[in-house]
Write a protein that holds these residues in place. Structure first.
Motif, short mmCIF file in Angstrom:
data_model
loop_
_atom_site.label_atom_id
_atom_site.label_comp_id
_atom_site.label_asym_id
_atom_site.label_seq_id
_atom_site.Cartn_x
_atom_site.Cartn_y
_atom_site.Cartn_z
N ALA A 273 0.37 7.19 1.07
CA ALA A 273 0.74 6.58 -0.22
C ALA A 273 2.35 6.75 1.30
O ALA A 273 2.45 7.95 2.12
N SER A 274 3.83 6.53 0.81
CA SER A 274 5.00 6.75 1.30
C SER A 274 5.16 7.93 0.99
O SER A 274 5.32 8.52 -0.59
N VAL A 275 6.18 9.45 1.22
CA VAL A 275 6.96 9.50 0.87
C VAL A 275 7.60 9.77 -0.87
O VAL A 275 8.06 10.50 -1.45
N GLY A 276 8.20 9.24 -0.79
CA GLY A 276 8.84 8.51 -1.34
C GLY A 276 8.05 8.25 -2.84
O GLY A 276 8.46 8.59 -4.63
N VAL B 273 0.91 -1.29 0.25
CA VAL B 273 -0.35 -0.08 -0.48
C VAL B 273 0.40 1.11 -0.28
O VAL B 273 0.30 2.28 -0.98
N LEU B 274 2.03 1.79 0.68
CA LEU B 274 2.98 2.19 0.53
C LEU B 274 3.56 2.31 -0.76
O LEU B 274 4.21 3.53 -1.21
#
Length: 70
Positions: free
Chosen positions: A58-61, A28-29
């Motif tokens: 979501a992740s920052v990346g 998910v991230l």
């Protein structure tokens, strides 16, 4: 702790494989997911309050664009 969520192959939908919660969270991230919903409070069929919710998880990346070194 494992949870059965996804079929193992498209050919056999009854075959399931265990998916760990950590693996699900990692997926998910890595890709991101949008959660949305609507809440309406009404009395006697008269809408009093309507709330629309949307959240992006979501992740920052994942959300930041990467620059190509070419």
């Amino acid at each position: 702790m494992t949870t059965i969520l996804a079929p193992n192959s498209a050919d056999d939908p009854s075959a399931y494989r265990p998916v760990a919660l950590v693996d699900l969270l990692d997926r998910v991230l890595a890709t991101g997911v949008v959660i949305s919903g609507d809440i309406t409070v009404a009395i006697a069929d008269v809408d009093l309050v309507r709330v629309s919710l949307r959240a992006l998880v979501a992740s920052v990346g994942t959300l930041t664009p990467t620059e190509d070194a070419g």
